[in-house]
Write a protein that holds these residues in place. Structure first.
Motif, PDB file in Angstrom:
ATOM      1  N   PRO A 109      -1.896  -5.604  -7.838  1.00 36.37           N
ATOM      2  CA  PRO A 109      -2.866  -4.575  -7.416  1.00 36.37           C
ATOM      3  C   PRO A 109      -3.908  -5.089  -6.432  1.00 36.37           C
ATOM      4  O   PRO A 109      -4.341  -4.349  -5.546  1.00 36.37           O
TER       5      PRO A 109
ATOM      6  N   PRO B 232      -1.822   7.075  -7.513  1.00 38.56           N
ATOM      7  CA  PRO B 232      -1.250   6.050  -8.391  1.00 38.56           C
ATOM      8  C   PRO B 232      -1.076   6.579  -9.811  1.00 38.56           C
ATOM      9  O   PRO B 232      -1.895   7.355 -10.306  1.00 38.56           O
TER      10      PRO B 232
ATOM     11  N   ALA C  78       4.453   2.897  -7.200  1.00 45.37           N
ATOM     12  CA  ALA C  78       3.931   4.153  -7.746  1.00 45.37           C
ATOM     13  C   ALA C  78       2.861   3.899  -8.796  1.00 45.37           C
ATOM     14  O   ALA C  78       1.922   4.690  -8.946  1.00 45.37           O
TER      15      ALA C  78
ATOM     16  N   ALA D  80       3.855  -5.848  -9.822  1.00 42.86           N
ATOM     17  CA  ALA D  80       2.790  -5.240  -9.028  1.00 42.86           C
ATOM     18  C   ALA D  80       1.656  -6.247  -8.900  1.00 42.86           C
ATOM     19  O   ALA D  80       1.290  -6.904  -9.878  1.00 42.86           O
TER      20      ALA D  80
ATOM     21  N   HIS E  48       0.823  -1.208   0.000  1.00 47.83           N
ATOM     22  CA  HIS E  48       0.000   0.000   0.000  1.00 47.83           C
ATOM     23  C   HIS E  48       0.863   1.267   0.000  1.00 47.83           C
ATOM     24  O   HIS E  48       0.603   2.228   0.727  1.00 47.83           O
ATOM     25  N   GLY E  49       1.907   1.242  -0.824  1.00 48.18           N
ATOM     26  CA  GLY E  49       2.716   2.432  -1.026  1.00 48.18           C
ATOM     27  C   GLY E  49       3.792   2.684   0.000  1.00 48.18           C
ATOM     28  O   GLY E  49       4.487   3.707  -0.070  1.00 48.18           O
TER      29      GLY E  49
ATOM     30  N   ILE F  69       0.599   1.522  -8.796  1.00 48.52           N
ATOM     31  CA  ILE F  69      -0.681   1.003  -8.292  1.00 48.52           C
ATOM     32  C   ILE F  69      -1.160   1.650  -6.998  1.00 48.52           C
ATOM     33  O   ILE F  69      -2.315   1.441  -6.617  1.00 48.52           O
ATOM     34  N   SER F  70      -0.294   2.400  -6.311  1.00 50.89           N
ATOM     35  CA  SER F  70      -0.621   2.882  -4.965  1.00 50.89           C
ATOM     36  C   SER F  70      -0.326   4.365  -4.821  1.00 50.89           C
ATOM     37  O   SER F  70       0.458   4.939  -5.581  1.00 50.89           O
ATOM     38  N   GLU F  71      -0.923   4.957  -3.803  1.00 46.49           N
ATOM     39  CA  GLU F  71      -0.508   6.291  -3.400  1.00 46.49           C
ATOM     40  C   GLU F  71       0.851   6.184  -2.719  1.00 46.49           C
ATOM     41  O   GLU F  71       1.039   5.381  -1.800  1.00 46.49           O
TER      42      GLU F  71
END
Length: 385
Positions: free
Chosen positions: A348, A287, A277, A346, A45-46, A279-281
């Motif tokens: 997701p 994203p 980057a 990734a 989650h980033g 797929i996530s904040e």
């Protein structure tokens, strides 16, 4: 965190819940008596949750060559341009790049090109190292080339040239290279240690790739290879002298130009950070890819027998559909492995981004087998949260 398993010291940190990943990383190194030196990084989650490294001459910020994991960076740029509406994947390549239509290639779409269906695995006469380092030279040589099969009809891994082909589409549309766009939109904003063109000042952090060494009891047979076979052609083995893939990436001109099929240089942090980057904040940034783009990027666009490698494979939109390799991953997982053993992807569905590098070439080639164990350990950790 530093730990020792036999004569191997593991450095780095893991977030709570990922202790089992560190244990598996240490076990992998203990089992591989060739002691290659490797890095493992995982984002959830980033946020960086696993940051480990070990082995001779390898630090957390070392920058090895990542071979075909470079293709993931290149095709993230293409995905961004498709998302922007700048490139239409269902238009023909020749509509952007007219010279490409020569020798019956005019009907091939960008989507088919991204799925390695062009039949342009090599050029007659081969390439020098300097030519293979320069995507524009590769594209110019292949634009007028006769394909090795009917374009769009079959699939075969364009190992050393796909980035140059997709990169020329990008150049014709934007007037800029994949390397330039990657630097501006991906690498620099996130401070990623993943480079398509390694600056001279970062050369001291480069760690040379070393030839593979069979582990005790490992038999690596060198079967005679027909020089006219697609495999011999696609990997440069058929030319005289044959391409030495270890020496190739250890050449400064290759690192400096960053050819987008195999010339990237980066750390596991850089690889995992790029997919995080996507797929996530990350650090307050949204994203890079929207949900509809992620669905398209991770969708299998071609499944069948690879005419180059002979393997049954699955290709997404310029990426490998890695969920077919690691079943614990969610639907739509995408990424790309590299010849020395690197793997990056990734997932997701689980908010996971994974990066692994290896200094010594994994035999017989492709993603190192330990990625199965390491990826499974990550999936177990996530499932228990």
């Amino acid at each position: 965190m530093t730990g020792t398993n036999g004569t191997i010291t593991v450095h780095g940190t893991v977030a709570p819940g990922f202790e089992g990943v560190r244990e598996e990383f240490a076990a992998v190194l203990a089992d591989d008596h060739t002691e290659p030196g490797s890095q493992l990084a995982v984002y959830r989650h980033g946020r960086l949750a696993v940051d480990l490294w070990a082995g001779e001459g390898v630090a957390g910020d070392s920058l090895p060559a990542v071979y075909s994991s470079t293709k993931g960076a290149a095709h993230l740029v293409v995905a961004l341009l498709i998302q922007d509406g700048v490139i239409d994947p269902d238009r023909t390549v020749a509509s952007y790049w007219p010279e490409f239509a020569a020798e019956g290639k005019g009907g091939l779409t960008v989507r088919e090109l991204l799925a390695h269906r062009a039949g342009l695995i090599w050029a007659d006469g081969g390439f020098t190292v300097d030519e293979l380092a320069d995507d524009r030279v590769i594209a110019r040589r292949l634009a007028g080339a006769r394909p090795r099969w009917t374009p769009g009809a079959e699939y075969g891994y364009h190992a050393l040239v796909i980035g140059a082909l997709t990169g020329e589409v990008v150049r014709r549309v934007t007037g800029r290279s994949i390397q330039e766009i990657f630097e501006e939109r991906v690498r620099a904003p996130y401070g990623l240690d993943l480079h398509l063109g390694l600056p001279e000042e970062l050369e001291p952090r480069y760690v040379d790739i070393r030839p593979g060494v069979p582990a005790p009891g490992q038999a690596v047979e060198a079967e005679p290879l027909d020089p006219a076979s697609p495999r011999a052609l696609a990997f440069g083995f058929a030319q005289d002298p044959p391409l030495d893939m270890v020496a190739f990436v250890n050449t400064r001109v290759v690192r400096a130009l960053g050819p987008t099929s195999v010339g990237g240089v980066g750390s596991a942090r850089g690889l995992a950070g790029m997919y995080a980057a996507a797929i996530s904040e990350v650090d307050g940034r949204p994203p890079l890819l929207r949900p509809d783009t992620l669905a398209e990027v991770g969708r299998v666009h071609w499944k069948g027998t690879d005419l180059v490698t002979g393997a049954v494979d699955n290709f997404a939109q310029g990426f490998e559909a890695v969920g077919t390799l690691y079943p614990a991953l969610g639907d739509g997982a995408f990424g790309h492995a590299g010849a020395a053993g690197s793997q990056a992807y990734a997932d997701p569905a689980h908010g996971v981004a994974y990066g692994y590098t290896r200094r010594r070439f994994a035999l017989p080639g492709g993603a190192a087998p330990e990625n199965e164990r390491l990826s499974a350990a990550v999936s177990r950790a996530v499932a228990e949260m």
